[in-house]
Motif scaffolding. Structure first.
Motif, PDB file in Angstrom:
ATOM      1  N   MET A   1     -46.507  12.094  -6.610  1.00 54.64           N
ATOM      2  CA  MET A   1     -46.888  10.953  -7.440  1.00 54.64           C
ATOM      3  C   MET A   1     -45.708   9.986  -7.548  1.00 54.64           C
ATOM      4  O   MET A   1     -44.580  10.384  -7.791  1.00 54.64           O
ATOM      5  CB  MET A   1     -47.301  11.418  -8.840  1.00 54.64           C
ATOM      6  CG  MET A   1     -47.731  10.272  -9.764  1.00 54.64           C
ATOM      7  SD  MET A   1     -48.177  10.871 -11.419  1.00 54.64           S
ATOM      8  CE  MET A   1     -49.625  11.853 -11.003  1.00 54.64           C
ATOM      9  N   SER A   2     -45.996   8.704  -7.369  1.00 49.62           N
ATOM     10  CA  SER A   2     -44.948   7.704  -7.465  1.00 49.62           C
ATOM     11  C   SER A   2     -44.482   7.562  -8.908  1.00 49.62           C
ATOM     12  O   SER A   2     -45.242   7.745  -9.848  1.00 49.62           O
ATOM     13  CB  SER A   2     -45.467   6.361  -6.951  1.00 49.62           C
ATOM     14  OG  SER A   2     -44.475   5.375  -7.074  1.00 49.62           O
ATOM     15  N   THR A   3     -43.217   7.249  -9.081  1.00 48.23           N
ATOM     16  CA  THR A   3     -42.659   7.028 -10.412  1.00 48.23           C
ATOM     17  C   THR A   3     -41.964   5.681 -10.415  1.00 48.23           C
ATOM     18  O   THR A   3     -41.679   5.096  -9.373  1.00 48.23           O
ATOM     19  CB  THR A   3     -41.641   8.125 -10.757  1.00 48.23           C
ATOM     20  OG1 THR A   3     -40.530   8.023  -9.855  1.00 48.23           O
ATOM     21  CG2 THR A   3     -42.257   9.509 -10.642  1.00 48.23           C
ATOM     22  N   PHE A   4     -41.661   5.186 -11.625  1.00 50.78           N
ATOM     23  CA  PHE A   4     -40.945   3.917 -11.716  1.00 50.78           C
ATOM     24  C   PHE A   4     -39.568   4.020 -11.058  1.00 50.78           C
ATOM     25  O   PHE A   4     -39.124   3.098 -10.377  1.00 50.78           O
ATOM     26  CB  PHE A   4     -40.800   3.498 -13.171  1.00 50.78           C
ATOM     27  CG  PHE A   4     -42.095   3.096 -13.807  1.00 50.78           C
ATOM     28  CD1 PHE A   4     -42.927   2.169 -13.209  1.00 50.78           C
ATOM     29  CD2 PHE A   4     -42.495   3.643 -15.021  1.00 50.78           C
ATOM     30  CE1 PHE A   4     -44.123   1.784 -13.790  1.00 50.78           C
ATOM     31  CE2 PHE A   4     -43.688   3.262 -15.618  1.00 50.78           C
ATOM     32  CZ  PHE A   4     -44.502   2.334 -15.004  1.00 50.78           C
ATOM     33  N   ALA A   5     -38.876   5.145 -11.279  1.00 48.07           N
ATOM     34  CA  ALA A   5     -37.549   5.302 -10.696  1.00 48.07           C
ATOM     35  C   ALA A   5     -37.623   5.274  -9.174  1.00 48.07           C
ATOM     36  O   ALA A   5     -36.799   4.631  -8.509  1.00 48.07           O
ATOM     37  CB  ALA A   5     -36.912   6.609 -11.178  1.00 48.07           C
ATOM     38  N   LYS A   6     -38.595   5.956  -8.613  1.00 43.64           N
ATOM     39  CA  LYS A   6     -38.734   5.970  -7.154  1.00 43.64           C
ATOM     40  C   LYS A   6     -39.066   4.576  -6.631  1.00 43.64           C
ATOM     41  O   LYS A   6     -38.515   4.129  -5.620  1.00 43.64           O
ATOM     42  CB  LYS A   6     -39.820   6.958  -6.743  1.00 43.64           C
ATOM     43  CG  LYS A   6     -39.992   7.080  -5.235  1.00 43.64           C
ATOM     44  CD  LYS A   6     -41.027   8.127  -4.882  1.00 43.64           C
ATOM     45  CE  LYS A   6     -41.186   8.252  -3.373  1.00 43.64           C
ATOM     46  NZ  LYS A   6     -42.192   9.284  -3.009  1.00 43.64           N
ATOM     47  N   ARG A   7     -39.951   3.882  -7.330  1.00 47.57           N
ATOM     48  CA  ARG A   7     -40.317   2.535  -6.901  1.00 47.57           C
ATOM     49  C   ARG A   7     -39.117   1.606  -6.912  1.00 47.57           C
ATOM     50  O   ARG A   7     -38.870   0.865  -5.946  1.00 47.57           O
ATOM     51  CB  ARG A   7     -41.410   1.973  -7.819  1.00 47.57           C
ATOM     52  CG  ARG A   7     -41.902   0.588  -7.412  1.00 47.57           C
ATOM     53  CD  ARG A   7     -42.853   0.028  -8.434  1.00 47.57           C
ATOM     54  NE  ARG A   7     -42.163  -0.381  -9.656  1.00 47.57           N
ATOM     55  CZ  ARG A   7     -42.790  -0.836 -10.749  1.00 47.57           C
ATOM     56  NH1 ARG A   7     -44.109  -0.893 -10.777  1.00 47.57           N
ATOM     57  NH2 ARG A   7     -42.097  -1.211 -11.806  1.00 47.57           N
ATOM     58  N   GLU A   8     -38.341   1.639  -7.991  1.00 48.03           N
ATOM     59  CA  GLU A   8     -37.179   0.762  -8.087  1.00 48.03           C
ATOM     60  C   GLU A   8     -36.106   1.167  -7.086  1.00 48.03           C
ATOM     61  O   GLU A   8     -35.384   0.305  -6.568  1.00 48.03           O
ATOM     62  CB  GLU A   8     -36.625   0.775  -9.512  1.00 48.03           C
ATOM     63  CG  GLU A   8     -37.568   0.190 -10.549  1.00 48.03           C
ATOM     64  CD  GLU A   8     -37.909  -1.269 -10.281  1.00 48.03           C
ATOM     65  OE1 GLU A   8     -36.979  -2.080 -10.135  1.00 48.03           O
ATOM     66  OE2 GLU A   8     -39.118  -1.576 -10.202  1.00 48.03           O
ATOM     67  N   ARG A   9     -35.991   2.461  -6.797  1.00 52.20           N
ATOM     68  CA  ARG A   9     -35.037   2.928  -5.794  1.00 52.20           C
ATOM     69  C   ARG A   9     -35.342   2.294  -4.429  1.00 52.20           C
ATOM     70  O   ARG A   9     -34.454   1.752  -3.761  1.00 52.20           O
ATOM     71  CB  ARG A   9     -35.101   4.443  -5.670  1.00 52.20           C
ATOM     72  CG  ARG A   9     -34.243   4.994  -4.522  1.00 52.20           C
ATOM     73  CD  ARG A   9     -34.599   6.444  -4.193  1.00 52.20           C
ATOM     74  NE  ARG A   9     -34.331   7.309  -5.318  1.00 52.20           N
ATOM     75  CZ  ARG A   9     -33.138   7.790  -5.637  1.00 52.20           C
ATOM     76  NH1 ARG A   9     -32.082   7.469  -4.887  1.00 52.20           N
ATOM     77  NH2 ARG A   9     -32.977   8.587  -6.667  1.00 52.20           N
ATOM     78  N   LEU A  10     -36.604   2.376  -4.020  1.00 53.10           N
ATOM     79  CA  LEU A  10     -36.993   1.862  -2.711  1.00 53.10           C
ATOM     80  C   LEU A  10     -36.861   0.345  -2.650  1.00 53.10           C
ATOM     81  O   LEU A  10     -36.448  -0.218  -1.627  1.00 53.10           O
ATOM     82  CB  LEU A  10     -38.421   2.301  -2.382  1.00 53.10           C
ATOM     83  CG  LEU A  10     -38.615   3.821  -2.236  1.00 53.10           C
ATOM     84  CD1 LEU A  10     -40.072   4.150  -1.969  1.00 53.10           C
ATOM     85  CD2 LEU A  10     -37.725   4.385  -1.136  1.00 53.10           C
ATOM     86  N   LEU A  11     -37.188  -0.313  -3.752  1.00 51.44           N
ATOM     87  CA  LEU A  11     -37.043  -1.769  -3.794  1.00 51.44           C
ATOM     88  C   LEU A  11     -35.569  -2.159  -3.686  1.00 51.44           C
ATOM     89  O   LEU A  11     -35.211  -3.096  -2.948  1.00 51.44           O
ATOM     90  CB  LEU A  11     -37.648  -2.320  -5.077  1.00 51.44           C
ATOM     91  CG  LEU A  11     -37.543  -3.836  -5.290  1.00 51.44           C
ATOM     92  CD1 LEU A  11     -38.148  -4.594  -4.115  1.00 51.44           C
ATOM     93  CD2 LEU A  11     -38.220  -4.235  -6.596  1.00 51.44           C
ATOM     94  N   LEU A  12     -34.703  -1.438  -4.409  1.00 55.04           N
ATOM     95  CA  LEU A  12     -33.270  -1.716  -4.345  1.00 55.04           C
ATOM     96  C   LEU A  12     -32.750  -1.514  -2.927  1.00 55.04           C
ATOM     97  O   LEU A  12     -31.989  -2.349  -2.407  1.00 55.04           O
ATOM     98  CB  LEU A  12     -32.516  -0.813  -5.326  1.00 55.04           C
ATOM     99  CG  LEU A  12     -30.991  -0.884  -5.287  1.00 55.04           C
ATOM    100  CD1 LEU A  12     -30.487  -2.285  -5.570  1.00 55.04           C
ATOM    101  CD2 LEU A  12     -30.390   0.109  -6.283  1.00 55.04           C
ATOM    102  N   ALA A  13     -33.153  -0.418  -2.288  1.00 57.37           N
ATOM    103  CA  ALA A  13     -32.705  -0.157  -0.921  1.00 57.37           C
ATOM    104  C   ALA A  13     -33.148  -1.271   0.022  1.00 57.37           C
ATOM    105  O   ALA A  13     -32.375  -1.744   0.867  1.00 57.37           O
ATOM    106  CB  ALA A  13     -33.233   1.193  -0.444  1.00 57.37           C
ATOM    107  N   ASP A  14     -34.381  -1.719  -0.129  1.00 62.64           N
ATOM    108  CA  ASP A  14     -34.896  -2.796   0.727  1.00 62.64           C
ATOM    109  C   ASP A  14     -34.121  -4.090   0.504  1.00 62.64           C
ATOM    110  O   ASP A  14     -33.775  -4.799   1.463  1.00 62.64           O
ATOM    111  CB  ASP A  14     -36.384  -3.030   0.451  1.00 62.64           C
ATOM    112  CG  ASP A  14     -37.267  -1.911   0.987  1.00 62.64           C
ATOM    113  OD1 ASP A  14     -36.771  -1.087   1.789  1.00 62.64           O
ATOM    114  OD2 ASP A  14     -38.448  -1.854   0.599  1.00 62.64           O
ATOM    115  N   LEU A  15     -33.842  -4.412  -0.750  1.00 56.71           N
ATOM    116  CA  LEU A  15     -33.114  -5.636  -1.061  1.00 56.71           C
ATOM    117  C   LEU A  15     -31.688  -5.596  -0.513  1.00 56.71           C
ATOM    118  O   LEU A  15     -31.188  -6.585   0.043  1.00 56.71           O
ATOM    119  CB  LEU A  15     -33.087  -5.865  -2.569  1.00 56.71           C
ATOM    120  CG  LEU A  15     -34.380  -6.340  -3.223  1.00 56.71           C
ATOM    121  CD1 LEU A  15     -34.262  -6.261  -4.734  1.00 56.71           C
ATOM    122  CD2 LEU A  15     -34.695  -7.768  -2.800  1.00 56.71           C
TER     123      LEU A  15
END
Length: 211
Positions: A1-15
């Motif tokens: 299950m996706s979590t906010f922390a995981k979502r922000e982690r992946l977004l940060l890595a992409d940025l």
């Protein structure tokens, strides 16, 4: 299950990947390479990460940060994206959410808002409530050293007292923006301030906000 922390982690890595290693951030003195190294050291080097809060450990943290910053940038991004090592407590969903949701949100905005053409993100209400919950619990810690009273106020009227004192400045905004303000990103947080003008000026320039 996706979590906010995981979502922000992946977004940060992409940025970070898109920005490249030499882009500016809102963290004073840090380029994207330095920010990436910080995130990796925090998760993978607990022997050094304590230097963020414990001054005697700061020289060791700086040394380890420099070692990681010297690694290939692509390697740092991959370490962020894949997350902490197998036996790290950060692997536990509850700890990841508690420790990393705010961390990754703030650093994501550190990258985004350092760019001249940034625009605010549309955040869903559940995430805003999550950020507010974290802010309520940490507001007094974040505001402990500032030179004025500080009240953080949501548009719906709910408040959190970050520092008791006079004169009082009231800062109004969405939880995500108030969180950034309380973490020392006053210059880019989309908020409104009300209070004594001298106090507002001091607060806008205060280096003591945040951890």
């Amino acid at each position: 299950m996706s979590t906010f922390a995981k979502r922000e982690r992946l977004l940060l890595a992409d940025l970070l990947e898109t920005a490249g290693p030499e882009a500016p951030t809102l963290c004073e003195g840090w380029l994207t390479r330095d920010l990436a190294a910080h995130v990796v050291v925090r998760e993978r080097r607990p022997d050094a990460a304590g230097g963020v809060l414990i001054k005697p450990l700061a020289p060791r943290l700086q040394k380890v940060m420099e070692e990681y910053a010297a690694k290939p940038y692509e390697e740092l991004i991959q370490l962020i994206r894949t997350g902490p090592p197998r036996f790290s407590p950060f692997q536990l969903k509850q700890i990841d959410e508690a420790a990393n949701t705010v961390e990754f949100y703030v650093h994501t905005e550190d990258v985004r808002r350092a760019q001249p053409d940034w625009t605010p993100r549309e955040l869903d209400p559940v995430f805003q409530e999550t950020l507010w919950s974290r802010l309520e619990r940490t507001a007094r810690l974040l505001g402990r050293g500032i030179p004025t009273g500080l009240v953080l106020r949501r548009p719906d009227g709910r408040t959190a007292v970050a520092h008791r004192g006079t004169p009082v400045v009231t800062v109004t905004g969405e939880p995500s923006e108030l969180l950034l303000f309380a973490f020392g990103r006053q210059g880019t947080a989309r908020v409104e301030t009300v209070g004594d003008q001298d106090a507002i000026t001091k607060l806008s320039e205060a280096k003591q906000l945040g951890l």
